[in-house]
Design an enzyme around this catalytic site. Structure first.
Site, PDB file in Angstrom:
ATOM      1  N   LEU A 153      12.422  47.563  60.751  1.00 14.03           N
ATOM      2  CA  LEU A 153      11.197  47.946  60.034  1.00 14.03           C
ATOM      3  C   LEU A 153      10.182  46.802  60.057  1.00 14.03           C
ATOM      4  CD1 LEU A 153      10.301  50.546  58.500  1.00 14.03           C
ATOM      5  CD2 LEU A 153      10.830  49.339  56.392  1.00 14.03           C
ATOM      6  N   GLY A 154       9.747  46.462  61.277  1.00 13.27           N
ATOM      7  CA  GLY A 154       8.656  45.491  61.431  1.00 13.27           C
ATOM      8  C   GLY A 154       7.337  46.246  61.431  1.00 13.27           C
ATOM      9  N   ARG A 155       6.338  45.649  62.055  1.00 12.63           N
ATOM     10  CA  ARG A 155       5.005  46.275  62.058  1.00 12.63           C
ATOM     11  C   ARG A 155       5.050  47.671  62.678  1.00 12.63           C
ATOM     12  NH1 ARG A 155       4.536  41.323  64.394  1.00 12.63           N
ATOM     13  NH2 ARG A 155       3.272  39.740  63.371  1.00 12.63           N
ATOM     14  N   ILE A 156       5.697  47.784  63.833  1.00 15.90           N
ATOM     15  CA  ILE A 156       5.685  49.073  64.538  1.00 15.90           C
ATOM     16  C   ILE A 156       6.584  50.075  63.815  1.00 15.90           C
ATOM     17  CG2 ILE A 156       6.231  50.228  66.729  1.00 15.90           C
ATOM     18  CD1 ILE A 156       5.333  47.628  68.165  1.00 15.90           C
ATOM     19  N   ARG A 176      16.910  43.544  58.328  1.00  8.14           N
ATOM     20  CA  ARG A 176      17.723  42.418  57.830  1.00  8.14           C
ATOM     21  C   ARG A 176      17.855  42.470  56.312  1.00  8.14           C
ATOM     22  NH1 ARG A 176      15.752  39.133  62.431  1.00  8.14           N
ATOM     23  NH2 ARG A 176      13.728  39.264  61.427  1.00  8.14           N
ATOM     24  N   ILE A 232      11.279  52.846  71.684  1.00 10.79           N
ATOM     25  CA  ILE A 232      10.027  52.235  72.178  1.00 10.79           C
ATOM     26  C   ILE A 232      10.112  50.716  72.064  1.00 10.79           C
ATOM     27  CG2 ILE A 232       8.450  54.172  71.765  1.00 10.79           C
ATOM     28  CD1 ILE A 232       7.673  52.468  69.147  1.00 10.79           C
ATOM     29  N   ARG A 234      13.012  47.730  73.323  1.00 10.33           N
ATOM     30  CA  ARG A 234      13.430  47.147  74.586  1.00 10.33           C
ATOM     31  C   ARG A 234      14.720  47.819  75.029  1.00 10.33           C
ATOM     32  NH1 ARG A 234       8.997  45.356  75.253  1.00 10.33           N
ATOM     33  NH2 ARG A 234       8.421  43.164  75.440  1.00 10.33           N
ATOM     34  N   ASP A 258      11.057  54.869  76.413  1.00 10.53           N
ATOM     35  CA  ASP A 258       9.891  54.240  77.045  1.00 10.53           C
ATOM     36  C   ASP A 258      10.289  53.005  77.846  1.00 10.53           C
ATOM     37  OD1 ASP A 258       7.059  53.961  77.490  1.00 10.53           O
ATOM     38  OD2 ASP A 258       7.006  52.346  76.008  1.00 10.53           O
ATOM     39  N   GLU A 263      13.898  48.259  84.703  1.00  9.00           N
ATOM     40  CA  GLU A 263      12.612  48.928  84.972  1.00  9.00           C
ATOM     41  C   GLU A 263      11.738  48.050  85.869  1.00  9.00           C
ATOM     42  OE1 GLU A 263      11.468  49.184  80.734  1.00  9.00           O
ATOM     43  OE2 GLU A 263       9.896  47.702  81.157  1.00  9.00           O
ATOM     44  N   HIS A 281       7.243  52.735  80.236  1.00 11.01           N
ATOM     45  CA  HIS A 281       6.914  51.563  79.403  1.00 11.01           C
ATOM     46  C   HIS A 281       5.411  51.556  79.121  1.00 11.01           C
ATOM     47  CE1 HIS A 281       8.085  47.167  78.311  1.00 11.01           C
ATOM     48  NE2 HIS A 281       7.139  47.629  77.525  1.00 11.01           N
TER      49      HIS A 281
HETATM   50  C1  8YV Z   1       3.904  45.089  77.696  1.00  8.27           C
HETATM   51  C2  8YV Z   1       5.258  45.251  75.769  1.00  8.27           C
HETATM   52  O1  8YV Z   1       3.304  43.930  77.400  1.00  8.27           O
HETATM   53  O2  8YV Z   1       4.037  44.537  73.904  1.00  8.27           O
HETATM   54  C3  8YV Z   1       5.081  44.480  74.513  1.00  8.27           C
HETATM   55  O3  8YV Z   1       6.039  43.809  74.142  1.00  8.27           O
HETATM   56  O4  8YV Z   1       6.310  45.380  76.257  1.00  8.27           O
HETATM   57  C4  8YV Z   1       4.086  45.882  76.450  1.00  8.27           C
HETATM   58  O5  8YV Z   1       2.971  46.036  75.678  1.00  8.27           O
HETATM   59  C5  8YV Z   1       3.247  45.850  78.746  1.00  8.27           C
HETATM   60  O6  8YV Z   1       4.229  46.107  79.637  1.00  8.27           O
HETATM   61  C6  8YV Z   1       2.144  45.106  79.418  1.00  8.27           C
HETATM   62  O7  8YV Z   1       2.217  45.250  80.753  1.00  8.27           O
END
Ligand code: 8YV
Length: 315
Positions: A153-156, A176, A232, A234, A258, A263, A281
């Site tokens: 639960l960070g910003r996003i 955490r 969304i 990693r 995503d 990738e 992505h």
């Molecule tokens: C990438 C991202 O930076 O913000 C991130 O951590 O993974 C994306 O916004 C994007 O792939 C830019 O090319």
């Protein structure tokens, strides 16, 4: 005064390229056919690295740049930057938080709705003539008014949860520590318990060595055959092999992703699945956000070379 030499790890939008070239002597890592020879030649003069969230900067690149002072990341995620190497040498690292939060959250919700309601397959149904030929599109499961789990639960994660409230979702989260400003949402201390308690799990977790494969086979089984997964964050936050197994075996209803291991190459098993929604992505991929990210990446570099405080330093 001569321009500082910077190393550019990957392609950037054209509106960032011109100002970078005006201000710095830019060396393009991604264009070099022989990376080792290229680094040996230009590495000693490099003062800054401009990189993307998905590319970062590894130990080999950092070691090849003995005069490196700053790594400015175009992206909020800096997991691909070798932070240990940077800390050891006092190299500053900056990222581009906040400016991309809303677009990332929008895409997460779009992916969830599209996956839940089969929107992509329904579009194909209408286009292909199947509607006239075979009749109405098969019924789907409702998206709204269910239980959402937010892993991280960070910003996003917060922006995703706030949007989900508008859909009447019951929201639980794992982080955490519990957040005092989120009293309406239930804190769940264990990530697996969170998966047990929700219908859709949103992974919005910054990737670290500790979160690698946090979504593993047992967590996917906790989510269960009626569960949905949206990632969304990693790829390394999820055990992709275990996810593919669960999707192929119907132990998970579906996944919207995503990000992928290796990738932009995707494991070909994904393309054979009907219960996935795949995105390249692209969560931050709008003109508005990418412009703001580029500006912030360049502003951090400018602040550094002007001897001013960095705007968004992560270490
Ligand atoms: C990438 C991202 O930076 O913000 C991130 O951590 O993974 C994306 O916004 C994007 O792939 C830019 O090319």
């Amino acid at each position: 005064m001569s321009k500082p030499h910077i190393l550019q790890m990957g392609q950037l939008p054209e509106w960032d390229e011109a100002p970078l070239h005006d201000t710095y002597q830019v060396h393009r890592y991604y264009d070099a056919p022989d990376k080792g020879a290229f680094l040996s030649e230009i590495g000693p003069g490099i003062k800054a690295i401009a990189t993307r969230g998905d590319l970062g900067a590894g130990a080999d690149v950092i070691a090849a740049c003995p005069a490196l002072e700053i790594i400015s990341v175009f992206g909020v995620g800096y997991d691909a930057v070798d932070l240990t190497a940077c800390a050891a040498r006092g190299i500053a690292v900056t990222n581009t938080p906040d400016v991309l939060t809303d677009d990332c959250a929008d895409l997460a919700l779009g992916m969830w709705l599209a996956l839940s309601r089969g929107i992509v397959a329904a579009d194909a149904w209408a286009r292909s003539g199947d509607w006239a030929l075979k009749g109405g599109f098969p019924l789907q499961h409702r998206a709204c008014s269910k239980r959402a789990g937010i892993l991280g639960l960070g910003r996003i994660g917060m922006a995703v949860a706030r949007r989900l409230q508008g859909f009447g979702m019951q929201i639980s989260y794992n982080a955490r520590t519990p957040r005092a400003d989120c009293a309406d949402w239930q804190f769940v201390a264990s990530a697996t318990e969170l998966a047990t308690q929700c219908d859709v799990l949103f992974v919005t977790l910054a990737a670290t060595a500790q979160t690698r494969h946090i979504v593993n086979a047992s967590m996917l089984d906790a989510l269960g055959p009626d569960g949905l997964l949206v990632n969304i964050s990693r790829a390394q936050n999820i055990d992709e092999g275990a996810l593919l197994d669960a999707l192929e075996q119907g132990r998970l209803r579906g996944a919207a992703l995503d990000v992928f291991e290796g990738e932009p190459q995707l494991n070909p098993r994904f393309a054979r699945l009907g219960n996935v929604l795949l995105q390249p992505h692209h969560a931050s991929g709008t003109f508005e956000t990418r412009r703001a990210m580029g500006q912030l990446m360049r502003d951090n570099l400018a602040a550094h070379f002007a001897g001013k405080p960095l705007l968004t330093q992560v270490q």
